[in-house]
Design a protein around this motif. Sequence first.
Motif, PDB file in Angstrom:
ATOM      1  N   UNK A   1     -40.307  20.655  14.655  1.00 29.59           N
ATOM      2  CA  UNK A   1     -41.659  20.505  14.434  1.00 29.59           C
ATOM      3  C   UNK A   1     -41.915  20.872  13.015  1.00 29.59           C
ATOM      4  N   UNK A   2     -42.876  20.331  12.466  1.00 23.23           N
ATOM      5  CA  UNK A   2     -43.230  20.430  10.848  1.00 23.23           C
ATOM      6  C   UNK A   2     -44.772  21.030  10.772  1.00 23.23           C
ATOM      7  N   UNK A   3     -44.815  21.931   9.755  1.00 23.25           N
ATOM      8  CA  UNK A   3     -46.417  22.459   9.586  1.00 23.25           C
ATOM      9  C   UNK A   3     -47.214  21.282   9.112  1.00 23.25           C
ATOM     10  N   UNK A   4     -48.374  21.191  10.055  1.00 23.51           N
ATOM     11  CA  UNK A   4     -49.447  20.226   9.653  1.00 23.51           C
ATOM     12  C   UNK A   4     -50.291  20.760   8.484  1.00 23.51           C
TER      13      UNK A   4
ATOM     14  N   UNK B   1     -49.030  15.254  10.984  1.00 25.00           N
ATOM     15  CA  UNK B   1     -49.171  14.992  12.218  1.00 25.00           C
ATOM     16  C   UNK B   1     -48.668  15.934  13.335  1.00 25.00           C
ATOM     17  N   UNK B   2     -49.028  15.829  14.332  1.00 22.43           N
ATOM     18  CA  UNK B   2     -48.529  16.665  15.595  1.00 22.43           C
ATOM     19  C   UNK B   2     -48.416  16.133  16.761  1.00 22.43           C
ATOM     20  N   UNK B   3     -47.777  16.723  17.720  1.00 21.43           N
ATOM     21  CA  UNK B   3     -47.870  16.213  19.181  1.00 21.43           C
ATOM     22  C   UNK B   3     -48.154  17.534  20.024  1.00 21.43           C
TER      23      UNK B   3
ATOM     24  N   UNK C   1     -51.947  21.143  -6.424  1.00 24.62           N
ATOM     25  CA  UNK C   1     -50.534  21.245  -5.944  1.00 24.62           C
ATOM     26  C   UNK C   1     -49.681  20.827  -6.803  1.00 24.62           C
ATOM     27  N   UNK C   2     -49.703  19.706  -7.577  1.00 24.12           N
ATOM     28  CA  UNK C   2     -48.823  19.033  -8.428  1.00 24.12           C
ATOM     29  C   UNK C   2     -48.418  19.896  -9.443  1.00 24.12           C
ATOM     30  N   UNK C   3     -47.284  19.879  -9.683  1.00 20.72           N
ATOM     31  CA  UNK C   3     -46.804  20.972 -10.845  1.00 20.72           C
ATOM     32  C   UNK C   3     -46.416  22.584 -10.215  1.00 20.72           C
ATOM     33  N   UNK C   4     -46.470  22.775  -9.112  1.00 14.32           N
ATOM     34  CA  UNK C   4     -46.027  24.288  -8.404  1.00 14.32           C
ATOM     35  C   UNK C   4     -44.730  23.850  -8.078  1.00 14.32           C
ATOM     36  N   UNK C   5     -43.916  22.764  -7.984  1.00 12.22           N
ATOM     37  CA  UNK C   5     -42.764  22.704  -7.586  1.00 12.22           C
ATOM     38  C   UNK C   5     -42.763  22.949  -6.005  1.00 12.22           C
ATOM     39  N   UNK C   6     -43.765  22.741  -5.292  1.00 10.35           N
ATOM     40  CA  UNK C   6     -43.728  23.180  -3.852  1.00 10.35           C
ATOM     41  C   UNK C   6     -42.904  22.058  -3.186  1.00 10.35           C
ATOM     42  N   UNK C   7     -42.008  22.638  -2.315  1.00 13.96           N
ATOM     43  CA  UNK C   7     -41.145  22.049  -1.472  1.00 13.96           C
ATOM     44  C   UNK C   7     -41.793  21.620  -0.139  1.00 13.96           C
ATOM     45  N   UNK C   8     -41.511  20.299   0.139  1.00 13.65           N
ATOM     46  CA  UNK C   8     -42.053  19.432   1.053  1.00 13.65           C
ATOM     47  C   UNK C   8     -41.363  19.496   2.375  1.00 13.65           C
ATOM     48  N   UNK C   9     -40.113  20.354   2.200  1.00 17.58           N
ATOM     49  CA  UNK C   9     -39.312  20.593   3.532  1.00 17.58           C
ATOM     50  C   UNK C   9     -40.240  21.156   4.689  1.00 17.58           C
TER      51      UNK C   9
END
Length: 282
Positions: A173-176, A233-235, A220-228
Motif C-alpha cells: 500500500x502506498x501513501x496517497x 490511488x487507493x483501494x 515540491x520540486x527542488x526538495x529532492x523528495x523521494x517518490x518511494x
Amino acid sequence: MNRERGVALISVLLVLSLALLLVGGMLRSHRLLLQSSAQQLQQLQLRQLGLAGEAWALLRIEDSGITPSGPVDLSQDWARLGPGLEVDGAELHVHVEDLSGRLNLNGLLALGQIDQVTLGRWSRLIALLDLPPLSLPQVGPVQELSQLRLLPGIDGQTLQRLEPWVVLLPKEARLNINTAPQRLLMSLDGLEAGPAEALVNQRRQAPYASVQAFNNDPLVSGLGLSSHGLGVGSRWFRITVSVIRAGSRVRLASDIELDPVSGRVTVRQRRFLPFIPSELPR
C-alpha cells in the motif's frame, strides 16, 4: 377470645405485608426487565440504522467510479457525503476516509530489510505529534492497531495519539498524496508546514494524476523528495457511521476494500465503537 382474634388479625396483616412485599419486588423486577428489553431493542435499532448508513455509503463509493488503478482524491463523490441524514427519527452522520491517506506501519513491521524511506517518515511524524522517539521492531504483518500495545514504548495514550495518522495495510500500500492530511505531507522529506498547507488547498481544485506531477509541482520540486511509497490511488477505505436518537448513540466503523481485479467492494471488518465526537485529521 379477644386475644385469639388479635393474634389472628396480626397474622393476617403479616401475611398481607409479605404478599405486598413480594408483589412489589416482582413489579420492580418486571419494570427493570422491561427497561432493559427496551434499551436492548433501541440499541438493536440503532445498529440496524448504522448498517443502513454503511450500505448507503457503499453505494456512493461504487457510484464514484473509483477503480483500484485510478486516482482517488477528495473531489470525488465518496468524500462529499453531506452533513447528515434523518432516518426514522434518528440522525445519521456518515464519513468515508481513504485509509491510504495514512502512514502504513506494516511497511516497517514486516520482516526483512527495513524500509529506510518509510522509517524516516515515521520518525518525522512522531516528532510532529510531540511523541518521544519510538522504534518499531520487525514482528511481521500486524492486523489490529491494538496489537501495537504489546510493543515497547507504546501505551494506551500513545496509541490514541497515533491512531488518526497510521494504518495497517498490506506492505505494498502506498501513501496517497491526494488524500493525506497536512501533517502526513509534512512527514515527507523536507516538506515544511507552509508548502504542505498550500498543497492541501491546491489539490482540492486540481488533484494530482500521478506522483510525477506531484514531484514537478513548484512547491515540491527542488526538495529532492523521494517518490518511494507514494501514490495517487487507493483501494482501502473506512466508513464511519454515527447514529443518534433520543439521547442514545452508536458508532460503526467498517473497513472496505476494492478488489483489484473485479473492482467490487468488500467489507473486510465491522466494529461497533464507543461514541466520540468526530475529529478528523487536518
